[in-house]
Design a protein around this motif. Sequence first.
Motif, short mmCIF file in Angstrom:
data_model
loop_
_atom_site.label_atom_id
_atom_site.label_comp_id
_atom_site.label_asym_id
_atom_site.label_seq_id
_atom_site.Cartn_x
_atom_site.Cartn_y
_atom_site.Cartn_z
N UNK A 1 51.66 39.27 40.72
CA UNK A 1 51.95 39.56 39.30
C UNK A 1 52.05 38.26 38.50
N UNK A 2 52.75 37.27 39.05
CA UNK A 2 52.90 35.99 38.36
C UNK A 2 51.56 35.31 38.15
N UNK A 3 50.75 35.27 39.20
CA UNK A 3 49.45 34.60 39.11
C UNK A 3 48.55 35.31 38.11
N UNK B 1 43.03 41.38 43.44
CA UNK B 1 42.58 40.10 43.97
C UNK B 1 43.79 39.24 44.33
N UNK B 2 44.76 39.19 43.43
CA UNK B 2 45.98 38.43 43.68
C UNK B 2 46.72 38.93 44.92
N UNK C 1 47.04 34.38 30.54
CA UNK C 1 47.49 33.43 29.51
C UNK C 1 46.49 32.28 29.41
N UNK C 2 46.13 31.71 30.55
CA UNK C 2 45.15 30.61 30.56
C UNK C 2 43.79 31.06 30.01
N UNK C 3 43.36 32.25 30.41
CA UNK C 3 42.07 32.76 29.96
C UNK C 3 42.06 32.90 28.43
N UNK D 1 43.99 30.05 40.76
CA UNK D 1 45.45 30.02 40.60
C UNK D 1 46.14 30.50 41.87
N UNK D 2 45.56 31.50 42.55
CA UNK D 2 46.12 31.99 43.81
C UNK D 2 46.09 30.88 44.87
N UNK D 3 44.97 30.20 44.95
CA UNK D 3 44.83 29.11 45.93
C UNK D 3 45.82 27.99 45.60
N UNK D 4 45.94 27.65 44.33
CA UNK D 4 46.90 26.62 43.94
C UNK D 4 48.33 27.04 44.27
#
Length: 180
Positions: free
Chosen positions: A50-52, A38-39, A58-60, A84-87
């Motif tokens: 990979x970063x996203x 997806x990323x 981590x957030x989840x 997160x990808x959109x951000x």
Amino acid sequence: METNIRFTHKTLVEKCKTGHSSSQYQLYSLYVDAMYNIGMRMLGSKEDAEDVVQDSFVDAFKNLSKFKYESTFGAWLKRIVINKSINHLKAKRILAVPMEDHEYHLKEEINEEPIAAVDIKKVKAGMAQLPNGYKQIMNLYLIEGYDHKEISEILDISTATSKSQYHRAKKKLVEIINEL
């Protein structure tokens, strides 16, 4: 006994909520590849994807107490990755292709000519050549399965803008594929 799909991996999720690290690793292993894909579709960069994905996990795991089984864990995590990808794209200032001062009102094209079978490699190559804003709309609508109302909420644009961007992206993709 019928099992509700929302409770898939419930045991693992519940163990993760208590901080069980091997359960977190198991849950991570189950979903990391799908979330990475997806990323990659959203960002087009291995490093960014990979970063996203890492940030999303981590957030989840930090916010598992907020997960109430209203959807599957995978769907909840997917939404985190997409947001997160959109951000990330917004931070890079890669936004949807700007609209003119007025919105287009699309009509259903009744007499569309049938599209010939297209090689999937050409479609992938064509998608890669789309401007990032178009690619974002195409990924959210066709690949991720969001409708235009959901896309408008995710991207903070109007539903009409989402529809017109999708229409333009589709038209541009067909042009690119025909040139390949």
